[in-house]
Design a protein around this motif. Sequence first.
Motif, PDB file in Angstrom:
ATOM      1  N   GLN A 416       0.600  -1.231   0.177  1.00 27.49           N
ATOM      2  CA  GLN A 416      -0.420  -0.472  -0.043  1.00 27.49           C
ATOM      3  C   GLN A 416       0.543   0.602   0.267  1.00 27.49           C
ATOM      4  N   ASP A 417       2.030   1.338   1.090  1.00 22.90           N
ATOM      5  CA  ASP A 417       2.995   2.614   1.029  1.00 22.90           C
ATOM      6  C   ASP A 417       3.250   2.675  -0.366  1.00 22.90           C
ATOM      7  N   ASP A 418       3.676   1.436  -1.409  1.00 22.14           N
ATOM      8  CA  ASP A 418       4.263   1.877  -2.411  1.00 22.14           C
ATOM      9  C   ASP A 418       3.790   2.170  -3.589  1.00 22.14           C
ATOM     10  N   ILE A 419       1.616   2.236  -2.915  1.00 20.67           N
ATOM     11  CA  ILE A 419       1.215   2.004  -4.205  1.00 20.67           C
ATOM     12  C   ILE A 419       0.308   3.761  -4.292  1.00 20.67           C
ATOM     13  N   ASP A 420       0.461   3.857  -2.796  1.00 23.52           N
ATOM     14  CA  ASP A 420       0.413   5.358  -2.242  1.00 23.52           C
ATOM     15  C   ASP A 420       1.232   6.423  -3.302  1.00 23.52           C
ATOM     16  N   GLY A 421       3.076   6.070  -2.923  1.00 23.60           N
ATOM     17  CA  GLY A 421       3.778   6.545  -2.993  1.00 23.60           C
ATOM     18  C   GLY A 421       4.419   7.204  -4.035  1.00 23.60           C
ATOM     19  N   LEU A 422       3.972   5.248  -4.857  1.00 22.87           N
ATOM     20  CA  LEU A 422       4.497   5.649  -6.469  1.00 22.87           C
ATOM     21  C   LEU A 422       3.821   5.273  -7.279  1.00 22.87           C
ATOM     22  N   LEU A 423       2.907   3.972  -7.325  1.00 26.27           N
ATOM     23  CA  LEU A 423       1.805   4.338  -8.720  1.00 26.27           C
ATOM     24  C   LEU A 423       1.152   5.169  -9.014  1.00 26.27           C
ATOM     25  N   LYS A 424       0.510   5.408  -8.065  1.00 32.19           N
ATOM     26  CA  LYS A 424      -0.956   6.826  -8.239  1.00 32.19           C
ATOM     27  C   LYS A 424       0.052   8.254  -8.764  1.00 32.19           C
ATOM     28  N   PRO A 425       1.326   8.137  -8.196  1.00 30.68           N
ATOM     29  CA  PRO A 425       1.385   9.611  -9.245  1.00 30.68           C
ATOM     30  C   PRO A 425       1.188   9.282  -9.831  1.00 30.68           C
ATOM     31  N   LEU A 426       2.637   8.185 -10.546  1.00 28.63           N
ATOM     32  CA  LEU A 426       3.238   7.884 -11.865  1.00 28.63           C
ATOM     33  C   LEU A 426       1.457   7.991 -13.086  1.00 28.63           C
ATOM     34  N   TYR A 427       0.731   6.951 -12.582  1.00 26.58           N
ATOM     35  CA  TYR A 427      -0.714   7.120 -13.376  1.00 26.58           C
ATOM     36  C   TYR A 427      -0.985   8.184 -13.391  1.00 26.58           C
ATOM     37  N   ARG A 428      -1.684   9.243 -12.277  1.00 26.99           N
ATOM     38  CA  ARG A 428      -2.058  10.806 -11.656  1.00 26.99           C
ATOM     39  C   ARG A 428      -1.456  11.225 -13.449  1.00 26.99           C
ATOM     40  N   ALA A 429      -0.204  10.843 -13.280  1.00 25.59           N
ATOM     41  CA  ALA A 429       0.906  12.281 -14.122  1.00 25.59           C
ATOM     42  C   ALA A 429       0.445  11.358 -15.837  1.00 25.59           C
ATOM     43  N   LEU A 430       0.769   9.885 -16.140  1.00 26.15           N
ATOM     44  CA  LEU A 430      -0.048   9.614 -17.259  1.00 26.15           C
ATOM     45  C   LEU A 430      -1.159  10.385 -17.695  1.00 26.15           C
ATOM     46  N   GLN A 431      -2.224  10.191 -16.839  1.00 26.75           N
ATOM     47  CA  GLN A 431      -3.454  10.254 -17.394  1.00 26.75           C
ATOM     48  C   GLN A 431      -4.132  11.297 -18.002  1.00 26.75           C
ATOM     49  N   THR A 432      -2.972  12.499 -16.828  1.00 28.80           N
ATOM     50  CA  THR A 432      -2.974  14.397 -16.850  1.00 28.80           C
ATOM     51  C   THR A 432      -3.074  13.694 -19.242  1.00 28.80           C
ATOM     52  N   ALA A 433      -1.564  13.107 -19.264  1.00 30.48           N
ATOM     53  CA  ALA A 433      -0.851  13.482 -20.847  1.00 30.48           C
ATOM     54  C   ALA A 433      -1.909  12.297 -21.864  1.00 30.48           C
ATOM     55  N   GLY A 434      -3.174  11.434 -20.996  1.00 37.12           N
ATOM     56  CA  GLY A 434      -3.913  10.985 -21.690  1.00 37.12           C
ATOM     57  C   GLY A 434      -3.598   9.657 -22.433  1.00 37.12           C
ATOM     58  N   TYR A 435      -3.262   8.987 -20.675  1.00 33.94           N
ATOM     59  CA  TYR A 435      -3.792   7.610 -20.717  1.00 33.94           C
ATOM     60  C   TYR A 435      -4.740   7.611 -20.255  1.00 33.94           C
ATOM     61  N   ALA A 436      -5.512   5.865 -20.654  1.00 36.28           N
ATOM     62  CA  ALA A 436      -6.410   5.592 -20.273  1.00 36.28           C
ATOM     63  C   ALA A 436      -6.158   4.233 -19.541  1.00 36.28           C
ATOM     64  N   ILE A 437      -6.594   4.350 -18.216  1.00 37.43           N
ATOM     65  CA  ILE A 437      -6.418   3.643 -17.135  1.00 37.43           C
ATOM     66  C   ILE A 437      -7.385   2.663 -17.158  1.00 37.43           C
ATOM     67  N   SER A 438      -6.809   1.102 -17.344  1.00 38.52           N
ATOM     68  CA  SER A 438      -8.142   0.082 -17.175  1.00 38.52           C
ATOM     69  C   SER A 438      -8.335  -0.344 -16.012  1.00 38.52           C
ATOM     70  N   ASP A 439      -9.298  -1.567 -15.953  1.00 37.53           N
ATOM     71  CA  ASP A 439      -9.912  -1.704 -14.964  1.00 37.53           C
ATOM     72  C   ASP A 439      -9.128  -2.165 -14.201  1.00 37.53           C
ATOM     73  N   GLU A 440      -8.049  -3.491 -14.549  1.00 34.46           N
ATOM     74  CA  GLU A 440      -7.248  -3.800 -13.824  1.00 34.46           C
ATOM     75  C   GLU A 440      -6.188  -3.069 -13.219  1.00 34.46           C
ATOM     76  N   GLU A 441      -5.512  -2.238 -14.273  1.00 37.37           N
ATOM     77  CA  GLU A 441      -5.135  -0.945 -12.857  1.00 37.37           C
ATOM     78  C   GLU A 441      -5.696  -0.309 -12.330  1.00 37.37           C
ATOM     79  N   GLN A 442      -6.739  -0.227 -12.791  1.00 34.38           N
ATOM     80  CA  GLN A 442      -7.892   0.858 -11.486  1.00 34.38           C
ATOM     81  C   GLN A 442      -8.119   0.024 -10.295  1.00 34.38           C
ATOM     82  N   SER A 443      -8.189  -1.210  -9.847  1.00 29.14           N
ATOM     83  CA  SER A 443      -8.089  -2.296  -9.086  1.00 29.14           C
ATOM     84  C   SER A 443      -7.480  -2.042  -8.349  1.00 29.14           C
ATOM     85  N   GLY A 444      -5.698  -2.500  -8.730  1.00 29.26           N
ATOM     86  CA  GLY A 444      -4.366  -2.341  -8.460  1.00 29.26           C
ATOM     87  C   GLY A 444      -4.410  -1.619  -7.677  1.00 29.26           C
TER      88      GLY A 444
END
Length: 476
Positions: A416-444
């Motif tokens: 959970q620490d790595d998700i909050d500190g690493l994955l979520k910030p990366l995905y927020r940046a990618l999503q801002t640039a237009g990346y579409a987050i899949s259901d599997e990734e969102q579940s993770g």
Amino acid sequence: MNTTTTVTMLPIDAIRPNDANPRSEIGDVSELAMSIASQGIQQALVVTPANQEGRHTLVIGHRRLAAAEQAGLATVPCIITDMDEQTQAEVMLVENIHRDQLTALDEARGYAHLLDLGEDVDQMAKATGRSRSTVQRRLKISSIDDEKILALPSQLSFEELETIADFRDDEGLQDQLIKAAGTNNWNMTLHQVQAKRSLDKWIEQAQEAIKQAGLPIVPLTPSQSWSDPEGWRTIARFSPDTDPDPKQALDTWLEEWEGDKPTAVGLLDRGGQWRVKITLLEPYTQQDQEDERRQREDDLARWQAEQEAEIAPAKQLDTASHDLRLAYTQRLMSLKRPAKNQSQALSMLVIAQASQRTWWVSRDQVRDTWRAIVQDQEAELAQKADLDESRRTQTAFALCHAIMETQINHETWRSQDDIDGLLKPLYRALQTAGYAISDEEQSGLDGDLVPRPEEEDNEGNEDETDDGDQEEDTKE
């Protein structure tokens, strides 16, 4: 005892010191000699009638006699009293106890002499005015061997001498105490010998308990203090620290244990307190060893399979999401100008990266990830020193992504620490640039792959629910 108070002047050489005098040393009588030379002897000596050789035995006044000799007197005033050897011993002991303060050893010798003359403890206590227990303690001190007494300092306390006497049944330990007597090592040595005696007693009790249980003893060596002897396997252990009463511990275990009973007992009785122990043993054959080896291998394989099954979803998601993320950034790099909001996404990556502890990231790994993103554009990027603003944004975005991507593996999705500190910030940046987050990734990202603590017992949970319902009902 015939007593007369008549004072008779007797020649000094007609008086001999009493061999039974409990005071072993007269001490310095110089001042007393000066006083006698000036004023004479103020208190008469007490002696017995002369023997066949014409010599009297001194009973009271040994220091005065020595001082008179030193002062040069030829005669001394004496009271001649007829008394037997036992009475002489009593009188001298009482005189020294109450007037001259005997050393502990001297007083002990005095009581021992009376004991040799046939007096019992009660008679000695009555004659000397001491309590019965005091006499018994003094007699205990007298049990110390004469040769050992010579090695002792003269001014030891009764308590120290009594302690030394307590170890008369173990000459080795007693010698250690005698060597330490009167030094700074006394307390430490006392602690060590007491621990040793306690340990020896534990071993004796253990041997007797094993004998009563009818079990053979397998001697152990210090190297086997935590390993099993050949052909045996340990099923229980007892030690002085955890089981101060070895008989009770063994009896209780044999009564309560429902499994196979031990067929032998290993006993280690040397090598230091922490090593001494009883081990209950059962036969352990070569076939037993082979069966256990196979069982361990089966258990390990089963555990590994369970672990692999548990982490498989995280591995699958990690592989797929890694490829998708890199492919998207590769596509961004192929555009002639930055994607919409890519500058904002770059700022988000820079902030997220600044909050990460990236000091442990491998430069080689970052380089490999970078090359995977830019692919055949690496040479072009290296040659263009005068990059325009749009190309610099794309390049910086790819580099920041590479650094963060290097830190991600399947375990990241399980923390959970790595998700909050690493994955979520990366995905927020990618999503801002237009990346579409899949259901599997969102579940993770929602933490569905993070291991959860074992659930509490259902019955316990039901009880808590019932209590909660009752509490709500009460409130209503």
